[in-house]
Structure formats: C-alpha cells, structure tokens
Design a protein around this motif. Structure first.
Motif, mmCIF file in Angstrom:
data_model
loop_
_atom_site.group_PDB
_atom_site.id
_atom_site.type_symbol
_atom_site.label_atom_id
_atom_site.label_comp_id
_atom_site.label_asym_id
_atom_site.label_seq_id
_atom_site.Cartn_x
_atom_site.Cartn_y
_atom_site.Cartn_z
ATOM 1 N N LYS A 154 -9.516 -0.155 -2.580
ATOM 2 C CA LYS A 154 -9.100 -0.120 -3.752
ATOM 3 C C LYS A 154 -10.158 0.517 -4.688
ATOM 4 N N GLN A 155 -11.272 1.373 -4.667
ATOM 5 C CA GLN A 155 -11.694 2.174 -5.154
ATOM 6 C C GLN A 155 -11.460 3.441 -4.548
ATOM 7 N N TYR A 156 -10.445 4.333 -3.712
ATOM 8 C CA TYR A 156 -10.058 5.511 -3.523
ATOM 9 C C TYR A 156 -8.286 4.999 -4.304
ATOM 10 N N ALA A 157 -7.861 3.910 -4.508
ATOM 11 C CA ALA A 157 -7.003 3.248 -5.295
ATOM 12 C C ALA A 157 -6.959 4.631 -7.054
ATOM 13 N N VAL A 158 -8.428 3.489 -6.928
ATOM 14 C CA VAL A 158 -8.819 4.474 -8.778
ATOM 15 C C VAL A 158 -8.841 5.421 -8.670
ATOM 16 N N ARG A 159 -9.750 5.934 -7.794
ATOM 17 C CA ARG A 159 -9.979 7.496 -7.867
ATOM 18 C C ARG A 159 -9.170 8.470 -7.812
ATOM 19 N N PHE A 160 -7.690 8.078 -6.601
ATOM 20 C CA PHE A 160 -7.310 9.240 -6.391
ATOM 21 C C PHE A 160 -5.711 9.280 -6.076
ATOM 22 N N GLY A 161 -5.518 7.315 -6.933
ATOM 23 C CA GLY A 161 -3.825 6.899 -7.902
ATOM 24 C C GLY A 161 -2.916 6.696 -5.668
ATOM 25 N N LEU A 162 -3.531 6.047 -5.027
ATOM 26 C CA LEU A 162 -3.684 5.408 -3.765
ATOM 27 C C LEU A 162 -2.493 3.991 -4.770
ATOM 28 N N GLY A 163 -1.847 3.643 -3.955
ATOM 29 C CA GLY A 163 -0.792 2.925 -3.966
ATOM 30 C C GLY A 163 -2.074 0.760 -3.449
ATOM 31 N N TYR A 164 -2.130 -0.009 -3.996
ATOM 32 C CA TYR A 164 -2.140 -1.263 -4.370
ATOM 33 C C TYR A 164 -1.460 -2.420 -5.059
ATOM 34 N N GLN A 165 -1.458 -3.084 -4.827
ATOM 35 C CA GLN A 165 -0.526 -4.601 -5.721
ATOM 36 C C GLN A 165 -0.907 -5.353 -4.581
ATOM 37 N N GLU A 166 -0.812 -7.101 -5.077
ATOM 38 C CA GLU A 166 -0.946 -7.996 -4.216
ATOM 39 C C GLU A 166 0.040 -8.647 -5.433
ATOM 40 N N GLU A 167 0.712 -9.748 -4.779
ATOM 41 C CA GLU A 167 1.760 -10.712 -5.457
ATOM 42 C C GLU A 167 2.052 -12.019 -4.738
ATOM 43 N N ALA A 168 1.521 -12.952 -5.288
ATOM 44 C CA ALA A 168 1.581 -14.444 -4.987
ATOM 45 C C ALA A 168 2.841 -14.697 -4.847
ATOM 46 N N ARG A 169 3.523 -14.768 -4.354
ATOM 47 C CA ARG A 169 4.953 -15.894 -4.622
ATOM 48 C C ARG A 169 5.642 -16.800 -2.896
ATOM 49 N N LEU B 112 0.979 -1.117 -0.266
ATOM 50 C CA LEU B 112 0.123 0.022 0.079
ATOM 51 C C LEU B 112 0.871 1.200 -0.372
ATOM 52 N N ASN B 113 0.656 2.124 -0.602
ATOM 53 C CA ASN B 113 1.533 3.718 -1.106
ATOM 54 C C ASN B 113 0.400 4.869 -0.946
ATOM 55 N N ASP B 114 0.630 5.428 -0.580
ATOM 56 C CA ASP B 114 0.466 7.402 -0.702
ATOM 57 C C ASP B 114 0.088 7.884 -2.553
ATOM 58 N N ALA B 115 -0.978 8.010 -2.399
ATOM 59 C CA ALA B 115 -0.712 8.450 -3.772
ATOM 60 C C ALA B 115 0.843 9.720 -3.878
ATOM 61 N N GLN B 116 -0.006 9.484 -4.906
ATOM 62 C CA GLN B 116 0.961 10.217 -6.560
ATOM 63 C C GLN B 116 1.120 10.849 -6.982
ATOM 64 N N ARG B 117 1.919 11.963 -7.906
ATOM 65 C CA ARG B 117 1.892 13.114 -8.887
ATOM 66 C C ARG B 117 1.194 12.268 -9.854
ATOM 67 N N ASP B 118 0.530 13.151 -10.615
ATOM 68 C CA ASP B 118 0.660 12.681 -11.977
ATOM 69 C C ASP B 118 1.685 13.387 -12.798
ATOM 70 N N ALA B 119 1.843 12.821 -13.996
ATOM 71 C CA ALA B 119 2.523 13.701 -15.157
ATOM 72 C C ALA B 119 2.598 14.766 -15.000
#
Length: 253
Positions: A214-229, A116-123
C-alpha cells in the motif's frame, strides 16, 4: 558391288552386332539382379495392398473381440458385486462431501474483492523519476501476501482471476504476467474471497507485506482496491491428481 562383297560385309556386321547385343543384355541382367537382390521382381507371393488391408482388419477384429471379452470383467471388478457397489457408493459420497471444502464446487456468499494493478502513467504520461521498473509492477509476493491474509482471516474460498484456488494452487509471476495452473494473466489481478469481509479487511490492514504494498501504491501509483460485497466463486475443474503427495495414515488423513 558384286554378291561376294555384299556377303562379306553382311558377315562383318553380324560379327560386330552380336557381341554388342550380348553385352547390352548382360548389363541389363546385371542391373536387374542388383535391384532385386537375387529375387524375382514380380513374384506371385509378393505382398499386395489388399492383403495388407485384410490382415490389418483381421487384427482389428481380434483386438475388438478381446476388448469385448474383457469389458464384463472390468464391470464385475468395479461395482459388479453388491459389496463393490456399496464401497463405490461410499467413496463417491465421501468425495461429494469433501468437494465444497476442496474448492471443487461453486460458492456464493458475502465476501471481499481485492484488485491489484501495475502503476499507471500520470497525466503527462510519465512515471515517478526515482522509480525503478520493479517498483511499478505487481509481484508474486504481493499477491501471495493478500492470499495469506485472506486465508488467515477465515476465508471459506478464494478465486484469482477466473480460477478457484485449491490446496495445490500456486500463483507464479513470469515476467510481468501471472501464471496459475498453466494459464497466464495480465494485470489487473482480481482476488475474490467468500467470508467475513470485515475480518478479512482487518487481516489485510495488519499484514506487513500488504502494508508495504500500500505504501508503494501511494508512492509509485500502484493500484490497490478493496470492495466488500456479495460474490460468487467458480468450482475448480482441472485435474487434481497428486504426483508426489503420500498418505500419512491408513485412510489418507
């Protein structure tokens, strides 16, 4: 000037000088008395540095001898007798058996890594216009929601950043940082779990608060990632002394 005049002047000088000298001596004696408090300034029985050192050394020697005398008693009390040694061995064996479940030993196996990560600025270096500061950062409840979902899915062990979680672990947000066991961390926050990756992913997809994040991640650019390993967890190494917990039974369980 004749001899009579010289004699008269000499006597006059003595008459003036003697009282002055006596007065000065009286002032000196008075000052000495006030400084010494009525005692001798250089008494023969005044403590000397060498005497203080000698007394301190004697005290150290006495305490050392007492410590050496008590050491055998401590050894006899803790494992000195066959029965005490057997009891200590049994307690140590039970502690070793519970250590994996308590999170005190390293663990390796298939699992899931959630970041999980804070939102990042756009280009253009901007955030969404309608976003408030709270919309752009990972909160304590977001991390807790992920942890609860992983535990509910049967995770065998979980680690946040580089620290293993145990029953008393409590991640807390302080400003825009995470506080865990007295140490602070900045995002991204990495949650690593050993267990059934598919079951844990399913639990995350069904958790309401994770879904909201996850909805906030899509709307405001928060980071979310899942990795199975394959993952590896460290063992918890900090003190685990209980301050407020009390046993609920004769043996604590």
């Amino acid at each position: 000037m004749d001899a009579r005049d010289r004699t008269v002047r000499s006597r006059s000088a003595w008459r003036v000088g003697v009282p002055v000298v006596c007065a000065a001596a009286g002032l000196l004696l008075g000052a000495t008395y006030s400084v010494s408090g009525g005692d001798e300034i250089r008494r023969s029985d005044a403590p000397r540095l060498v005497d203080l050192v000698r007394e301190t050394q004697q005290s150290v020697d006495r305490l050392t001898a007492e410590r050496d005398a008590l050491s055998p008693q401590i050894e006899n009390h803790h494992g000195g007798s066959p029965s005490a040694a057997a009891a200590l061995t049994a307690i140590s064996g039970r502690a070793d058996a519970l250590a994996p479940d308590g999170g005190l030993t390293p663990m390796r196996g298939p699992g899931l890594v959630v970041t999980l990560n804070d939102a990042q600025r756009d280009a253009q270096g901007r955030f969404p216009r309608d976003a408030s500061p709270d919309d752009l950062v990972v909160h304590q409840q977001d991390i807790q929601a992920v942890l609860n979902a992983l535990w509910s899915a049967g995770a065998e062990g979980i680690q946040v950043q580089d620290q293993r979680l145990i029953a008393t672990s409590a991640p807390r947000c302080v400003g825009n940082t995470l506080l865990l066991n007295g140490r602070t961390y900045s995002p991204p926050y990495v949650v690593t779990a050993v267990g059934d990756a598919a079951a844990m992913q399913r639990a995350l997809s069904e958790a309401p608060l994770v879904t909201l994040y996850k909805q906030y991640a899509v709307r405001f650019g928060l980071g979310y990632q899942e990795e199975a390993r394959e993952v590896e967890l460290v063992g918890y190494t900090a003190p685990i002394t209980m301050k407020y917990a009390q046993p609920i039974g004769p043996l604590g369980y």
